[in-house]
Scaffold this motif. Sequence first.
Motif, PDB file in Angstrom:
ATOM      1  N   CYS A  95       0.814  -1.222   0.000  1.00 49.78           N
ATOM      2  CA  CYS A  95       0.000   0.000   0.000  1.00 49.78           C
ATOM      3  C   CYS A  95       0.845   1.269   0.000  1.00 49.78           C
ATOM      4  O   CYS A  95       0.467   2.260  -0.614  1.00 49.78           O
ATOM      5  CB  CYS A  95      -0.940  -0.002   1.206  1.00 49.78           C
ATOM      6  N   ALA A  96       1.979   1.251   0.680  1.00 53.24           N
ATOM      7  CA  ALA A  96       2.820   2.451   0.749  1.00 53.24           C
ATOM      8  C   ALA A  96       3.544   2.713  -0.560  1.00 53.24           C
ATOM      9  O   ALA A  96       3.648   3.863  -0.987  1.00 53.24           O
ATOM     10  CB  ALA A  96       3.827   2.333   1.898  1.00 53.24           C
ATOM     11  N   SER A  99       1.160   4.189  -3.083  1.00 52.46           N
ATOM     12  CA  SER A  99       0.836   5.544  -2.628  1.00 52.46           C
ATOM     13  C   SER A  99       1.965   6.507  -2.963  1.00 52.46           C
ATOM     14  O   SER A  99       1.734   7.638  -3.381  1.00 52.46           O
ATOM     15  CB  SER A  99       0.580   5.563  -1.123  1.00 52.46           C
ATOM     16  N   ARG A 100       3.176   6.046  -2.776  1.00 52.54           N
ATOM     17  CA  ARG A 100       4.342   6.880  -3.096  1.00 52.54           C
ATOM     18  C   ARG A 100       4.438   7.109  -4.597  1.00 52.54           C
ATOM     19  O   ARG A 100       4.768   8.199  -5.055  1.00 52.54           O
ATOM     20  CB  ARG A 100       5.614   6.195  -2.563  1.00 52.54           C
ATOM     21  N   MET A 104       2.223  10.715  -3.316  1.00 48.36           N
ATOM     22  CA  MET A 104       2.162  11.053  -1.893  1.00 48.36           C
ATOM     23  C   MET A 104       3.584  11.149  -1.340  1.00 48.36           C
ATOM     24  O   MET A 104       4.495  10.478  -1.825  1.00 48.36           O
ATOM     25  CB  MET A 104       1.389   9.993  -1.105  1.00 48.36           C
ATOM     26  N   CYS A 105       3.729  11.942  -0.295  1.00 43.47           N
ATOM     27  CA  CYS A 105       5.039  12.011   0.354  1.00 43.47           C
ATOM     28  C   CYS A 105       5.289  10.705   1.112  1.00 43.47           C
ATOM     29  O   CYS A 105       4.372   9.913   1.337  1.00 43.47           O
ATOM     30  CB  CYS A 105       5.116  13.222   1.286  1.00 43.47           C
ATOM     31  N   THR A 106       6.522  10.476   1.505  1.00 46.01           N
ATOM     32  CA  THR A 106       6.890   9.224   2.165  1.00 46.01           C
ATOM     33  C   THR A 106       6.095   9.011   3.444  1.00 46.01           C
ATOM     34  O   THR A 106       5.599   7.916   3.707  1.00 46.01           O
ATOM     35  CB  THR A 106       8.400   9.210   2.476  1.00 46.01           C
ATOM     36  N   ASP A 108       3.105  10.222   4.333  1.00 44.29           N
ATOM     37  CA  ASP A 108       1.716   9.894   4.044  1.00 44.29           C
ATOM     38  C   ASP A 108       1.578   8.496   3.458  1.00 44.29           C
ATOM     39  O   ASP A 108       0.612   7.782   3.736  1.00 44.29           O
ATOM     40  CB  ASP A 108       1.102  10.925   3.098  1.00 44.29           C
ATOM     41  N   SER A 109       2.542   8.084   2.661  1.00 48.87           N
ATOM     42  CA  SER A 109       2.527   6.729   2.106  1.00 48.87           C
ATOM     43  C   SER A 109       2.631   5.691   3.214  1.00 48.87           C
ATOM     44  O   SER A 109       1.943   4.665   3.193  1.00 48.87           O
ATOM     45  CB  SER A 109       3.678   6.549   1.117  1.00 48.87           C
ATOM     46  N   VAL A 112      -0.656   5.396   5.019  1.00 53.83           N
ATOM     47  CA  VAL A 112      -1.576   4.533   4.276  1.00 53.83           C
ATOM     48  C   VAL A 112      -1.198   3.063   4.480  1.00 53.83           C
ATOM     49  O   VAL A 112      -2.047   2.218   4.770  1.00 53.83           O
ATOM     50  CB  VAL A 112      -1.590   4.894   2.771  1.00 53.83           C
ATOM     51  N   GLY A 113       0.085   2.748   4.332  1.00 55.76           N
ATOM     52  CA  GLY A 113       0.538   1.364   4.457  1.00 55.76           C
ATOM     53  C   GLY A 113       0.264   0.769   5.820  1.00 55.76           C
ATOM     54  O   GLY A 113      -0.290  -0.335   5.929  1.00 55.76           O
TER      55      GLY A 113
END
Length: 175
Positions: A95-96, A99-100, A104-106, A108-109, A112-113
């Motif tokens: 998920c991260a 997202s990255r 998305m920034c690290t 925020d990723s 999410v993860g």
Amino acid sequence: FITAMMIAFFYAMMADLVGLSGIVGAFLAGVSMESVGLRHSKDLKEGAEYLQIIFASIFFVSLGILVDVHALTLDGIIFMLVLTGIAILTKVIGCAVPSRLIGMCTRDSLIVGFGMSPRGEVAMIVALIGLTGGIIGQDIYAGIVFMSLLTTISTPIVYRNWLYRKTPSIIEKTE
């Protein structure tokens, strides 16, 4: 709302009759009724919230009662810890990273993860089906239930201690 519940139970019964778990049928009923609007009744989500309070407690307690803690051996504990690590890593990576990749920034990723890492009721239902079907033993079942518990508990700990931790400002560092 009552009609929606009847349909969900009907789908669950049909799934059971064809050899699937009742949760599969209830899930399909829920997905098919997701966009149904009601005119003279409470919203389906509002009605479901009342039932969730009652049934979620009963559900988790009933699954927890079936766990024989004495069945956990050293090998079972190692299995549980490795399974928990794999469960968290696969969700964080799965998920991260996407997202990255979408920008998305690290931080925020990672939010999410780790937010997706808890493995809850579905893992426990699959484990229960395996236990009652004689496919897995009590030691594996206990390991899966504890893995679900550990992944659920780990997310708020990671959020609080690493992802949402306030970094001291320059003024606080000099004082």
